[in-house]
Design a protein around this motif. Structure first.
Motif, PDB file in Angstrom:
ATOM      1  N   GLY A  36      66.476  30.166  24.001  1.00  0.00           N
ATOM      2  CA  GLY A  36      66.766  29.402  25.195  1.00  0.00           C
ATOM      3  C   GLY A  36      65.608  29.268  26.146  1.00  0.00           C
ATOM      4  O   GLY A  36      65.619  28.399  27.018  1.00  0.00           O
ATOM      5  N   ALA A  37      64.596  30.116  26.004  1.00  0.00           N
ATOM      6  CA  ALA A  37      63.482  30.091  26.952  1.00  0.00           C
ATOM      7  C   ALA A  37      62.228  30.650  26.306  1.00  0.00           C
ATOM      8  O   ALA A  37      62.287  31.485  25.397  1.00  0.00           O
ATOM      9  N   VAL A  38      61.102  30.167  26.794  1.00  0.00           N
ATOM     10  CA  VAL A  38      59.800  30.768  26.511  1.00  0.00           C
ATOM     11  C   VAL A  38      59.224  31.199  27.850  1.00  0.00           C
ATOM     12  O   VAL A  38      59.139  30.401  28.790  1.00  0.00           O
ATOM     13  N   TRP A  39      58.867  32.467  27.958  1.00  0.00           N
ATOM     14  CA  TRP A  39      58.283  32.993  29.190  1.00  0.00           C
ATOM     15  C   TRP A  39      56.800  33.230  28.979  1.00  0.00           C
ATOM     16  O   TRP A  39      56.381  33.761  27.947  1.00  0.00           O
ATOM     17  N   VAL A  40      56.010  32.812  29.963  1.00  0.00           N
ATOM     18  CA  VAL A  40      54.568  33.031  29.920  1.00  0.00           C
ATOM     19  C   VAL A  40      54.192  34.034  31.009  1.00  0.00           C
ATOM     20  O   VAL A  40      54.879  34.154  32.028  1.00  0.00           O
ATOM     21  N   VAL A  41      53.116  34.757  30.770  1.00  0.00           N
ATOM     22  CA  VAL A  41      52.669  35.765  31.730  1.00  0.00           C
ATOM     23  C   VAL A  41      51.317  35.360  32.297  1.00  0.00           C
ATOM     24  O   VAL A  41      50.586  34.564  31.697  1.00  0.00           O
ATOM     25  N   GLY A  49      49.253  31.312  34.449  1.00  0.00           N
ATOM     26  CA  GLY A  49      50.658  31.065  34.184  1.00  0.00           C
ATOM     27  C   GLY A  49      51.063  29.617  34.329  1.00  0.00           C
ATOM     28  O   GLY A  49      51.845  29.091  33.529  1.00  0.00           O
ATOM     29  N   ILE A  50      50.558  28.931  35.345  1.00  0.00           N
ATOM     30  CA  ILE A  50      50.973  27.549  35.592  1.00  0.00           C
ATOM     31  C   ILE A  50      50.426  26.629  34.503  1.00  0.00           C
ATOM     32  O   ILE A  50      51.143  25.744  34.009  1.00  0.00           O
ATOM     33  N   ALA A  51      49.181  26.821  34.103  1.00  0.00           N
ATOM     34  CA  ALA A  51      48.603  25.988  33.046  1.00  0.00           C
ATOM     35  C   ALA A  51      49.354  26.187  31.735  1.00  0.00           C
ATOM     36  O   ALA A  51      49.650  25.208  31.020  1.00  0.00           O
ATOM     37  N   GLN A  52      49.670  27.431  31.400  1.00  0.00           N
ATOM     38  CA  GLN A  52      50.416  27.679  30.171  1.00  0.00           C
ATOM     39  C   GLN A  52      51.797  27.032  30.225  1.00  0.00           C
ATOM     40  O   GLN A  52      52.255  26.415  29.257  1.00  0.00           O
ATOM     41  N   VAL A  63      63.682  23.592  25.663  1.00  0.00           N
ATOM     42  CA  VAL A  63      63.603  25.002  26.018  1.00  0.00           C
ATOM     43  C   VAL A  63      63.173  25.159  27.481  1.00  0.00           C
ATOM     44  O   VAL A  63      62.344  24.399  27.992  1.00  0.00           O
ATOM     45  N   ARG A  64      63.777  26.111  28.184  1.00  0.00           N
ATOM     46  CA  ARG A  64      63.330  26.448  29.537  1.00  0.00           C
ATOM     47  C   ARG A  64      62.018  27.219  29.442  1.00  0.00           C
ATOM     48  O   ARG A  64      61.757  27.906  28.448  1.00  0.00           O
ATOM     49  N   VAL A  65      61.218  27.106  30.477  1.00  0.00           N
ATOM     50  CA  VAL A  65      59.952  27.838  30.520  1.00  0.00           C
ATOM     51  C   VAL A  65      59.921  28.655  31.799  1.00  0.00           C
ATOM     52  O   VAL A  65      60.073  28.116  32.905  1.00  0.00           O
ATOM     53  N   GLY A  66      59.762  29.945  31.643  1.00  0.00           N
ATOM     54  CA  GLY A  66      59.676  30.849  32.777  1.00  0.00           C
ATOM     55  C   GLY A  66      58.246  31.320  32.967  1.00  0.00           C
ATOM     56  O   GLY A  66      57.528  31.581  31.996  1.00  0.00           O
ATOM     57  N   ILE A  67      57.839  31.415  34.225  1.00  0.00           N
ATOM     58  CA  ILE A  67      56.534  31.990  34.552  1.00  0.00           C
ATOM     59  C   ILE A  67      56.805  33.351  35.153  1.00  0.00           C
ATOM     60  O   ILE A  67      57.411  33.469  36.212  1.00  0.00           O
ATOM     61  N   GLY A  68      56.369  34.382  34.462  1.00  0.00           N
ATOM     62  CA  GLY A  68      56.714  35.711  34.931  1.00  0.00           C
ATOM     63  C   GLY A  68      55.565  36.702  34.795  1.00  0.00           C
ATOM     64  O   GLY A  68      55.386  37.255  33.731  1.00  0.00           O
ATOM     65  N   LEU A  69      54.766  36.879  35.796  1.00  0.00           N
ATOM     66  CA  LEU A  69      55.006  36.353  37.136  1.00  0.00           C
ATOM     67  C   LEU A  69      53.712  35.871  37.765  1.00  0.00           C
ATOM     68  O   LEU A  69      52.623  36.155  37.277  1.00  0.00           O
ATOM     69  N   LEU A  70      53.859  35.167  38.906  1.00  0.00           N
ATOM     70  CA  LEU A  70      52.720  34.753  39.707  1.00  0.00           C
ATOM     71  C   LEU A  70      52.513  35.769  40.832  1.00  0.00           C
ATOM     72  O   LEU A  70      53.400  35.949  41.664  1.00  0.00           O
ATOM     73  N   PRO A  71      51.376  36.464  40.869  1.00  0.00           N
ATOM     74  CA  PRO A  71      51.134  37.398  41.984  1.00  0.00           C
ATOM     75  C   PRO A  71      51.017  36.642  43.299  1.00  0.00           C
ATOM     76  O   PRO A  71      50.255  35.673  43.407  1.00  0.00           O
TER      77      PRO A  71
END
Length: 324
Positions: A36-41, A49-52, A63-71
């Motif tokens: 259901g999701a792909v998470w990038v670090v 993270g944003i570029a990925q 698929v949902r894409v999660g950014i985990g996490l942005l400092p």
């Protein structure tokens, strides 16, 4: 190829050191497999993270894409809002964003660790959400300074993404329950840790709980445990104390780490039953039972971190746990 059904509660982590030419094939394979999701670090020294996230969103359909996490300390909140709003406009309903303190030693190494991380995160999340909603911001906080900043109507997303907090200490978890739409817990997340975290979060409104876990699935349960073991070598270090304290073998784990000269020795000597409690590892049936236990403990989204030399092959084995 027929598109499989999707298990929206189970996602996968995109390995931070995956060769660049394999990132998009990995994301597409995850979608085709029904995750259901792909998470990038966004780990210091690796990839942004944003570029990925943008690349993965553009190369997939559902698929949902999660950014985990942005400092929070890495980006001015107004410019972070520009980037997140752009993603949410281009890919409506497919974006999740977690922000957090960042690892203290990383943030100190770039001169961005605040005196009061809790105050900074509170101000940042509040301002970020308001900006994404199009509200004009006039704020002179301890850390966040905005003088009449507002996103232009042409830049506002129709679907404002969930803003989650990637945190782990009790005070930070309580803050997440106050200001965020959900909390991202780094690995390992055992059911005991999930329950303890939710106790600190104590949210008064719906609140997602995203749990990362090292994952390995094999017809041979011992092979699965052996593959997962190296991914746990860090958990004896002080930063992981909150993850371990709720476990019944916490004192024994601390004693084992204290008696080992290296992380490699520590993880090599760790009993198999501890590995099974600290990872989603085993046969497909055992891994599904593990996911069921996490859901029962309050986890809404599980993110599986593949291990082994071939992440694409690992995706295929992990897909055997999906409800679909």
């Amino acid at each position: 190829m027929r598109s499989p059904a999707t298990d929206r509660t189970v996602g996968v982590l995109l390995p931070r050191d995956l060769p660049a030419d394999r990132i998009l094939p990995y994301a597409r394979r995850a979608e085709e497999s029904g995750f259901g999701a792909v998470w990038v670090v966004e780990d210091l020294g690796f990839r942004g993270g944003i570029a990925q996230a943008a690349a993965v969103l553009a190369s997939t359909d559902r698929v949902r894409v999660g950014i985990g996490l942005l400092p929070a300390g890495a980006r001015n909140v107004a410019f972070a809002a520009l980037e997140i709003a752009s993603l949410a406009q281009l890919f409506p309903g497919r974006v999740d964003v977690a922000v957090g303190h960042g690892m203290p030693h990383w943030m100190r190494s770039v001169g961005q660790w605040p005196r009061s991380p809790l105050t900074f995160l509170r101000e940042y999340v509040d301002a970020l959400r308001a900006l994404l909603r199009g509200e004009p911001m006039q704020r002179r906080g301890q850390y966040v300074h905005l003088d009449g900043v507002q996103l232009d109507p042409s830049a506002l997303p129709d679907v404002v993404p969930d803003i989650l907090a990637g945190v782990r200490g009790p005070k930070s978890l309580a803050l997440s329950g106050e200001v965020a739409d959900g909390t991202v817990l780094a690995e390992p997340v055992a059911p005991e840790y999930a329950r303890a975290a939710l106790g600190h979060i104590s949210a008064a409104r719906p609140h997602r709980l995203v749990a990362y876990n090292i994952a390995s699935v094999d017809a041979d349960p011992l092979a699965a445990l052996a593959a997962a073991r190296p991914g746990l070598e860090w958990i004896g270090e002080p930063d992981w104390h909150a993850h371990i304290t709720p476990l019944p073998f916490a004192d024994e784990l601390a004693a084992l780490r204290a008696g080992c000269a290296s992380r490699e020795e520590f993880v090599r000597r760790m009993p198999d039953d501890w590995v099974a409690r600290l990872a989603v590892a085993g046969t497909p049936a055992q891994a599904r039972d593990r996911l069921d236990g996490l859901r029962a403990a309050g986890v809404t989204d599980t993110v599986l971190a593949p291990v082994g030399p071939d992440p694409l092959k690992a995706l295929d084995s992990l897909a055997s746990v999906l409800d679909a």
